[in-house]
Structures are given as structure tokens and as C-alpha cells.
Design an enzyme around this catalytic site. Structure first.
Site, mmCIF file in Angstrom:
data_model
loop_
_atom_site.group_PDB
_atom_site.id
_atom_site.type_symbol
_atom_site.label_atom_id
_atom_site.label_comp_id
_atom_site.label_asym_id
_atom_site.label_seq_id
_atom_site.Cartn_x
_atom_site.Cartn_y
_atom_site.Cartn_z
ATOM 1 N N ASP A 125 -13.438 -17.441 3.912
ATOM 2 C CA ASP A 125 -13.633 -17.775 5.314
ATOM 3 C C ASP A 125 -15.128 -18.210 5.597
ATOM 4 O O ASP A 125 -15.703 -17.545 6.393
ATOM 5 C CB ASP A 125 -13.177 -16.654 6.140
ATOM 6 N N GLN A 167 -14.708 -5.146 16.203
ATOM 7 C CA GLN A 167 -15.852 -5.321 16.930
ATOM 8 C C GLN A 167 -17.147 -4.918 16.469
ATOM 9 O O GLN A 167 -17.243 -4.010 15.787
ATOM 10 C CB GLN A 167 -15.449 -4.705 18.713
ATOM 11 N N LYS A 183 -19.129 -2.324 12.369
ATOM 12 C CA LYS A 183 -17.907 -3.024 12.710
ATOM 13 C C LYS A 183 -17.080 -1.660 12.999
ATOM 14 O O LYS A 183 -16.696 -0.953 12.052
ATOM 15 C CB LYS A 183 -17.657 -4.014 11.741
ATOM 16 N N LEU A 211 -21.877 -7.430 19.571
ATOM 17 C CA LEU A 211 -22.583 -8.668 19.143
ATOM 18 C C LEU A 211 -21.309 -9.586 19.078
ATOM 19 O O LEU A 211 -21.523 -10.874 19.324
ATOM 20 C CB LEU A 211 -23.270 -8.415 17.711
ATOM 21 N N ALA A 212 -20.086 -9.361 18.770
ATOM 22 C CA ALA A 212 -18.892 -10.029 18.630
ATOM 23 C C ALA A 212 -17.659 -9.365 18.980
ATOM 24 O O ALA A 212 -17.811 -8.015 18.434
ATOM 25 C CB ALA A 212 -19.050 -10.949 17.147
ATOM 26 N N SER A 213 -16.712 -9.884 19.400
ATOM 27 C CA SER A 213 -15.528 -9.087 19.640
ATOM 28 C C SER A 213 -14.361 -10.137 18.818
ATOM 29 O O SER A 213 -14.074 -11.037 19.621
ATOM 30 C CB SER A 213 -15.267 -8.797 20.975
ATOM 31 N N ALA A 214 -13.833 -9.663 18.154
ATOM 32 C CA ALA A 214 -12.787 -10.534 17.359
ATOM 33 C C ALA A 214 -11.552 -9.975 17.203
ATOM 34 O O ALA A 214 -11.258 -8.684 17.874
ATOM 35 C CB ALA A 214 -13.267 -10.817 15.721
ATOM 36 N N SER A 215 -10.553 -10.475 17.019
ATOM 37 C CA SER A 215 -9.004 -10.081 17.054
ATOM 38 C C SER A 215 -8.826 -8.759 16.178
ATOM 39 O O SER A 215 -7.909 -8.105 16.603
ATOM 40 C CB SER A 215 -8.091 -11.126 16.608
#
Length: 491
Positions: free
Chosen positions: A226, A76, A91, A69-73
Site C-alpha cells: 500500500d 485511529q 495506533k 493524527l489520522a482516523s481511518a476505517s
């Protein structure tokens, strides 16, 4: 910073909310930093899940999507379904990210120490403390157990508020490297579908998110640090869901009281109160020129003269206040970095939803609540009780403190001076001594002359011209000497 990886991306994001440190032209650039990262292969994700939870994704979940769904630093996210049909998001922390972050944090810590020691211009910013706070926040974000605990704490704080939805954590499939959390459906708060809603509905959503943020600060003392649009989902026009609880901040009782004092000072439009509140807020107490500070506050207040708190943009106001702190070498508490970031994001999101939105309108009622709360009997009792404890503690420790003071006085007080500090002092002492000696000689001469005159007037008549000439000469020589030494002292 993007090329340097997750640590420096996060650092840049934090610095983008520190106008007391970073010049304005850099703030805009740093705010563009994003945490997107290349996808981790599905096979690697599956291997990490099996290694961490002791079973394959097929055994643990009814369904598991290999497409992220999303790949962050840092991690994932993958969609999955529990065996009971509950939709969740899994996650998974990126492999090797902890070692990379730890190494980067050591580098940052060393750089901060070196800069603080060797660059005088940075002495007022306490870089080591800023780096330490940043490191603690980032390490907490690497630990999904901490994120799960944060989510449950937010859920407790908003348990009686149906307008804020905090997703549930599933601990059976959660570890420090893997987090399983209820999946949230809806539109991101800045999606085109939301921005196309009627103005009245967009304003209501902006106020809903802002009220939740203000409640976190002034009531709960625990806030989502955040709240960018990607972490807020609109489930309906009267319900917003929050996600991503890795970065959270706390507002202790003392800081909460200081912020309340500052808010009250603005409500009363009182420059003296604002100046005192700024001094209370700073963690260092340099020899501040309070008159100059008050003058700066007065100039600052003229910018907002005639406007109520609800008519003021909060982000520029905070930026200008932080500039005043910087000009007077006053340092913010470490918690203020994330708190400032959260306020900026909240106001920016609200204005994007509705250009007429005012965060001040949401904050203003809290000033009245704070003022009222201070005179409530239960709070007065608590304050009196706290003062009593402090007074009793002071009384109990006073004899010991006095004894230590007497011991120090008995032993004598040592004063350490460097040679480069001692030389000018000795030179000045010599000059003062010479002038005192000259003055004493002249005084003795005048006294002797007076005694001679009183004792024998006939002898005085014989030596009158010589004595007058000698007196004038002595006074002239002394005056010249004093003028010369005074000029030398000014140099």
C-alpha cells in the site's frame, strides 16, 4: 462501497488494481476510494488503551495527544512521547471493527460461491480464491502484532540501505489492538513543498522509491502493498521513510521465477517466450490455443515496437497483458492482485513527482541481473541440486504410482455420462450402424454377382438386363440413403 464500511472500501481499493477483472471505466472510480472515517472520541480511545495495556495513557506515556493524527476505517492514530523522550505514534483499532469485518467477509464469501456456481461468465475468474486471498490480507491488517512483525522484516531487508528508513516498533506497548511505532517526521511525498523541488531532485526521489519497490519484488520477495503517497515521507533528498505496514505481500520463489522469466522475455523481445511466461504465470491450464495466444502477444508487442523497456509505461503494459490473460481464460495467482496494486501506485507516484519518470528504467537493470544470476556457479549448483531432489523423489514414488495405475486398470475405468449427453451419441451410433449394414449388403451383392459371372457366363447373358437394372437401382437407393443420413448428421 464507502457507505458499506471498511471491508468494502478495502475490496474496492483492491479491485481498482485488477484490470483483468474490472472494466476500465470502473477502475478510475474505484481508485478514488479513501479510508477516512469519523473520529473515535478521545475518551473511548483512552478506555481501550487502559483495557488493553493495563494502565492509563498518562502512566504509559510522558505525553499523549487526544487529537488524532489520522482516523481511518480500521484504526485511529495519536501522537505520544515515551518517558525517555522518544516521539511515537499510537495506533488504536476502532471498536467493533473486527466483528463488522468478519460478518462482511462471510457475506462476500457466500456471494462469491453463489456467483461462481450460477453465473457462467465468472467461471474463469475464480472468485472464491480471490475472496479468500482478500480475506486473509484484511484479517492480517486487523492484527497490529502482524503489522509490527512486517515492519521489523522490512527493517531487516533494508538494514544496509541508508536511503530507506523503517520506523522502530515498541513492543512493550504493542498488542493485537494497539501499535506503538516510532514517529516519522518529514513531508509526504506528494506535498506541495516536495513537488516544488527542482526536477532533478524530484526525479531522484521517484527513482529512490521505485528502486526500493523493485528490490522488494525481485530480491526480498516481500513488499509493501500500500505505497500510496500518504505512506511515504521524505526526510531528506536522499532518504525516504515508509509507514503503515498492515498490508504486505509475499512473492514466493516460484512466482519470483515466473516474473523473472516474463521480464527476460520482454528484454529479448521474444513473443514465444512471453507466451510461455504468461502460461507459466497462470494458475489454471485450460485448453489454450497457443497459436492464438502468440498472435495476441505479437499484436501487443507491435504497440511497443522500437522502444526499450526503459521507454515504456509499466501500468498500461501490465493492463494489456492482464487483458490477454482474461481473453484466454488464464487466471493470475492471488498474490498478483496486491503486487499489481503496488506497481501501479509506485509508477503513479513517480510520474506525479516527475512527469518524465519511467519505472521501466528502474526495472530494466534487473533483467540483466536475473540473466547473469542464472549462470552463476552457486545458482547452477542450487538448480542442479533441486533437480536432483525432484528426480530422486520421482524415482522413489514411481513404483507406488505405477502400482496405483495398474490397480485402476485391473478394476476397470468407469465413464459417467448424463442422459442428455448419451442420447446424441446413441443416435449417431445408430446412423453409423445403418450405413455400415447397407454397405455390407451392397458389397455382398457385388461379390455374389462377380462369383455368378465367373461360374456361368451363359446364364449371365440371359439375365444381363435384369441384373444391370437391379444393380443401378441398388446403387441409386444406397446413394440416396447415404446422402440422407449425411444431411441428417450435419443437422
Amino acid at each position: 462501497m464507502e457507505e458499506l464500511g471498511p471491508t468494502f472500501i478495502k475490496l474496492g481499493q483492491v479491485l481498482s488494481t485488477r484490470p483483468d477483472i474490472v472494466p476500465p471505466e470502473y477502475l478510475g472510480e474505484l481508485s478514488k476510494l479513501q479510508s477516512e472515517a469519523p473520529q473515535v472520541p478521545a475518551q473511548t480511545i483512552r478506555s481501550l488503551i487502559a483495557q488493553e495495556l493495563g494502565a492509563s495513557p498518562e502512566e504509559l506515556f510522558k505525553n499523549f495527544s487526544d487529537t488524532p493524527l489520522a482516523s481511518a476505517s480500521i484504526g485511529q492514530a495519536h501522537a505520544a512521547t515515551l518517558h525517555d523522550g522518544t516521539a511515537v505514534v499510537v495506533k488504536v483499532r476502532r471498536p467493533g471493527v473486527v466483528a463488522q469485518v468478519q460478518e462482511d467477509l462471510e457475506i462476500l464469501s457466500n456471494l462469491a460461491k453463489q456467483a461462481g456456481r450460477n453465473w457462467a461468465a465468472l467461471a474463469d475468474f475464480n472468485l472464491e480464491a480471490i475472496t479468500t486471498d482478500f480475506a486473509a490480507t484484511l484479517r492480517a491488517e486487523l492484527d497490529y502484532l502482524q503489522e509490527g512483525s512486517n515492519a521489523e522484516r522490512f527493517a531487516r531487508n533494508f538494514a544496509n540501505d541508508s536511503s530507506i528508513h523503517i520506523p522502530k516498533i515498541f513492543w512493550e506497548t504493542t498488542t493485537s489492538r494497539i501499535l506503538t511505532i516510532e514517529r516519522i517526521y518529514g513531508h509526504k511525498i506528494d506535498d506541495a513543498e516536495i513537488l516544488a523541488l527542482p526536477a532533478i531532485e524530484r526525479n531522484a526521489l521517484a527513482e529512490l522509491a521505485a528502486k526500493a519497490a523493485v528490490k522488494m519484488i525481485f530480491e526480498d520477495g516481500f513488499f509493501h502493498a500500500d505505497p500510496h503517497p500518504g505512506n511515504l515521507f521524505v526526510e531528506s533528498t536522499d532518504c525516504i521513510a515508509l509507514i503503515d505496514f498492515g498490508m504486505a505481500g509475499e512473492v514466493g520463489d516460484e512466482l519470483q521465477a515466473q516474473l523473472s522469466n516474463l521480464l527476460l522475455a520482454f528484454s529479448f523481445n521474444d513473443p514465444d517466450r512471453i507466451a510461455r511466461a504468461l502460461l507459466e504465470l497462470s494458475i489454471n491450464r485450460p485448453a489454450t490455443d497457443r497459436v492464438h495466444l502468440r498472435q495476441d502477444v505479437l499484436r501487443f508487442m507491435k504497440l511497443y515496437q522500437g522502444r526499450q523497456l526503459g521507454q515504456i509505461e509499466i501500468s498500461p503494459l501490465i493492463t494489456q497483458l492482464l487483458s490477454i490473460l482474461r481473453n484466454h481464460h488464464l487466471q493470475m495467482p492471488g498474490e498478483m492482485a496486491m503486487l499489481t496494486k503496488m506497481i501501479f501506485m509506485t509508477e503513479g507516484m513517480g510520474v506525479r513527482l516527475d512527469p518524465a519518470f519511467s519505472l521501466g528504467t528502474v526495472i530494466k537493470p534487473y533483467a540483466g541481473k536475473i540473466a547473469l544470476s542464472r549462470v552463476l556457479p552457486r545458482n547452477l549448483r542450487r538448480s542442479l541440486f533441486q533437480w536432483g531432489i525432484e528426480a530422486a523423489d520421482l524415482g522413489a514414488n514411481l513404483p507406488e504410482k505405477l502400482r496405483r495405475l495398474l490397480d485402476v486398470l485391473d478394476d476397470g475405468i468407469e465413464v459417467h455420462l448424463r442422459s442428455d449427453e448419451l442420447a446424441p451419441m446413441m443416435t449417431r451410433a445408430e446412423r453409423i450402424g445403418n450405413r455400415l449394414v447397407a454397405g455390407m449388403i451392397v458389397a455382398a451383392f457385388i461379390r455374389g454377382l462377380g462369383e455368378l459371372t465367373a461360374a456361368d457366363r451363359e446364364r449371365l447373358n440371359t439375365w444381363q438386363n435384369a441384373l444391370v437394372a437391379g444393380g443401378v437401382g441398388a446403387v441409386t437407393a444406397l446413394g440416396g440413403y447415404l446422402a440422407w443420413t449425411a444431411k441428417a448428421q450435419r443437422r
